[in-house]
Design a protein around this motif. Sequence first.
Motif, PDB file in Angstrom:
ATOM      1  N   SER A 142      15.791  -4.752-120.022  1.00 24.28           N
ATOM      2  CA  SER A 142      16.447  -5.846-121.048  1.00 24.28           C
ATOM      3  C   SER A 142      17.826  -5.842-121.413  1.00 24.28           C
ATOM      4  CB  SER A 142      15.427  -5.531-122.358  1.00 24.28           C
ATOM      5  OG  SER A 142      14.091  -5.453-122.157  1.00 24.28           O
ATOM      6  N   LEU A 143      18.297  -6.697-121.969  1.00 19.18           N
ATOM      7  CA  LEU A 143      19.567  -7.005-122.477  1.00 19.18           C
ATOM      8  C   LEU A 143      19.714  -7.883-123.576  1.00 19.18           C
ATOM      9  CD1 LEU A 143      21.889  -7.519-119.153  1.00 19.18           C
ATOM     10  CD2 LEU A 143      21.757  -5.552-120.618  1.00 19.18           C
ATOM     11  N   ARG A 144      20.525  -7.671-124.500  1.00 18.74           N
ATOM     12  CA  ARG A 144      20.664  -8.683-125.549  1.00 18.74           C
ATOM     13  C   ARG A 144      22.230  -9.167-125.572  1.00 18.74           C
ATOM     14  NH1 ARG A 144      20.533  -7.766-132.267  1.00 18.74           N
ATOM     15  NH2 ARG A 144      22.469  -6.645-131.708  1.00 18.74           N
ATOM     16  N   LEU A 145      22.278 -10.506-125.380  1.00 15.76           N
ATOM     17  CA  LEU A 145      23.474 -11.146-125.673  1.00 15.76           C
ATOM     18  C   LEU A 145      23.875 -11.638-126.951  1.00 15.76           C
ATOM     19  CD1 LEU A 145      23.271 -13.553-122.383  1.00 15.76           C
ATOM     20  CD2 LEU A 145      24.159 -11.011-122.507  1.00 15.76           C
ATOM     21  N   SER A 146      25.080 -11.595-127.267  1.00 14.13           N
ATOM     22  CA  SER A 146      25.479 -12.096-128.499  1.00 14.13           C
ATOM     23  C   SER A 146      26.619 -13.124-128.275  1.00 14.13           C
ATOM     24  CB  SER A 146      26.176 -10.851-129.282  1.00 14.13           C
ATOM     25  OG  SER A 146      25.281  -9.851-129.337  1.00 14.13           O
ATOM     26  N   CYS A 147      26.645 -13.896-129.378  1.00 12.80           N
ATOM     27  CA  CYS A 147      27.529 -15.191-129.290  1.00 12.80           C
ATOM     28  C   CYS A 147      28.110 -15.115-130.823  1.00 12.80           C
ATOM     29  CB  CYS A 147      26.941 -16.372-129.214  1.00 12.80           C
ATOM     30  SG  CYS A 147      28.127 -17.865-129.309  1.00 12.80           S
ATOM     31  N   LEU A 169      20.751 -13.629-127.891  1.00 12.17           N
ATOM     32  CA  LEU A 169      19.531 -14.031-126.826  1.00 12.17           C
ATOM     33  C   LEU A 169      18.998 -12.674-126.343  1.00 12.17           C
ATOM     34  CD1 LEU A 169      18.171 -16.210-125.325  1.00 12.17           C
ATOM     35  CD2 LEU A 169      19.851 -15.909-123.548  1.00 12.17           C
ATOM     36  N   GLN A 170      17.817 -12.238-126.831  1.00 14.79           N
ATOM     37  CA  GLN A 170      17.329 -11.159-126.261  1.00 14.79           C
ATOM     38  C   GLN A 170      16.324 -11.416-124.991  1.00 14.79           C
ATOM     39  OE1 GLN A 170      17.120  -7.835-127.748  1.00 14.79           O
ATOM     40  NE2 GLN A 170      15.943  -7.393-125.900  1.00 14.79           N
ATOM     41  N   MET A 171      16.925 -10.645-123.930  1.00 11.89           N
ATOM     42  CA  MET A 171      16.119 -11.181-122.670  1.00 11.89           C
ATOM     43  C   MET A 171      15.284  -9.906-122.188  1.00 11.89           C
ATOM     44  SD  MET A 171      19.287 -12.892-120.946  1.00 11.89           S
ATOM     45  CE  MET A 171      20.357 -11.371-120.626  1.00 11.89           C
ATOM     46  N   ASN A 172      14.037 -10.005-122.099  1.00 14.64           N
ATOM     47  CA  ASN A 172      13.161  -8.817-121.533  1.00 14.64           C
ATOM     48  C   ASN A 172      12.675  -9.299-120.214  1.00 14.64           C
ATOM     49  OD1 ASN A 172      13.483  -7.630-124.484  1.00 14.64           O
ATOM     50  ND2 ASN A 172      12.144  -8.640-125.073  1.00 14.64           N
ATOM     51  N   SER A 173      12.043  -8.186-119.811  1.00 13.91           N
ATOM     52  CA  SER A 173      11.340  -8.390-118.340  1.00 13.91           C
ATOM     53  C   SER A 173      12.382  -9.222-117.451  1.00 13.91           C
ATOM     54  CB  SER A 173      10.096  -9.222-118.601  1.00 13.91           C
ATOM     55  OG  SER A 173       9.295  -8.550-119.531  1.00 13.91           O
ATOM     56  N   LEU A 174      13.519  -8.719-117.351  1.00 12.36           N
ATOM     57  CA  LEU A 174      14.557  -9.328-116.642  1.00 12.36           C
ATOM     58  C   LEU A 174      14.246  -9.380-114.915  1.00 12.36           C
ATOM     59  CD1 LEU A 174      17.695  -8.300-118.541  1.00 12.36           C
ATOM     60  CD2 LEU A 174      16.939 -10.644-117.774  1.00 12.36           C
ATOM     61  N   LYS A 175      14.497 -10.326-114.453  1.00 14.72           N
ATOM     62  CA  LYS A 175      14.215 -10.707-112.911  1.00 14.72           C
ATOM     63  C   LYS A 175      15.614 -10.809-112.132  1.00 14.72           C
ATOM     64  CE  LYS A 175      10.139 -13.029-114.152  1.00 14.72           C
ATOM     65  NZ  LYS A 175       9.160 -14.256-113.749  1.00 14.72           N
ATOM     66  N   PRO A 176      15.568 -10.364-110.812  1.00 20.96           N
ATOM     67  CA  PRO A 176      16.927 -10.590-109.912  1.00 20.96           C
ATOM     68  C   PRO A 176      17.360 -12.148-110.333  1.00 20.96           C
ATOM     69  CG  PRO A 176      15.267  -9.255-108.923  1.00 20.96           C
ATOM     70  CD  PRO A 176      14.733  -9.736-110.268  1.00 20.96           C
ATOM     71  N   GLU A 177      16.233 -13.157-110.285  1.00 19.35           N
ATOM     72  CA  GLU A 177      16.689 -14.611-110.407  1.00 19.35           C
ATOM     73  C   GLU A 177      17.334 -14.930-111.662  1.00 19.35           C
ATOM     74  OE1 GLU A 177      13.854 -13.322-109.517  1.00 19.35           O
ATOM     75  OE2 GLU A 177      12.126 -14.606-110.235  1.00 19.35           O
TER      76      GLU A 177
END
Length: 123
Positions: A17-22, A81-89
């Motif tokens: 997971s990553l969380r992006l901030s703007c 933008l909370q990003m979970n279960s990230l994939k290579p794509e």
Amino acid sequence: QVQLVDSGGGLVQAGGSLRLSCAASGVTLGTSGVGWFRQAPGKEREFVSAISGISSRTYYVDSVKGRFTISRDNAKNTVYLQMNSLKPEDTAVYYCAAKYRGDATKYDSYDYWGQGTQVTVSS
């Protein structure tokens, strides 16, 4: 002067997971629609997610539904933008954009852009 600062990218393994901030200055994100787009090498910029101004309606591209969540903190004038279960794509440079008119999924609907933050997902 409007400034959007994207941050939070990095290198993560698949499933992570990553969380992006703007973070914004010069524009109030609470009343401005905000979107996230991404661009992988050799590909066109792609819509990922958006949150509308006052109503906070959210939009997602099908490939991230159920994995990514967009949210807004009006006190901090920041969209996440909370990003979970990230994939290579999901590997791409991610950009936030603010103040859209019309179609939130079209990059040319937006007035302001951040500088982008790199997300790399290893398999």
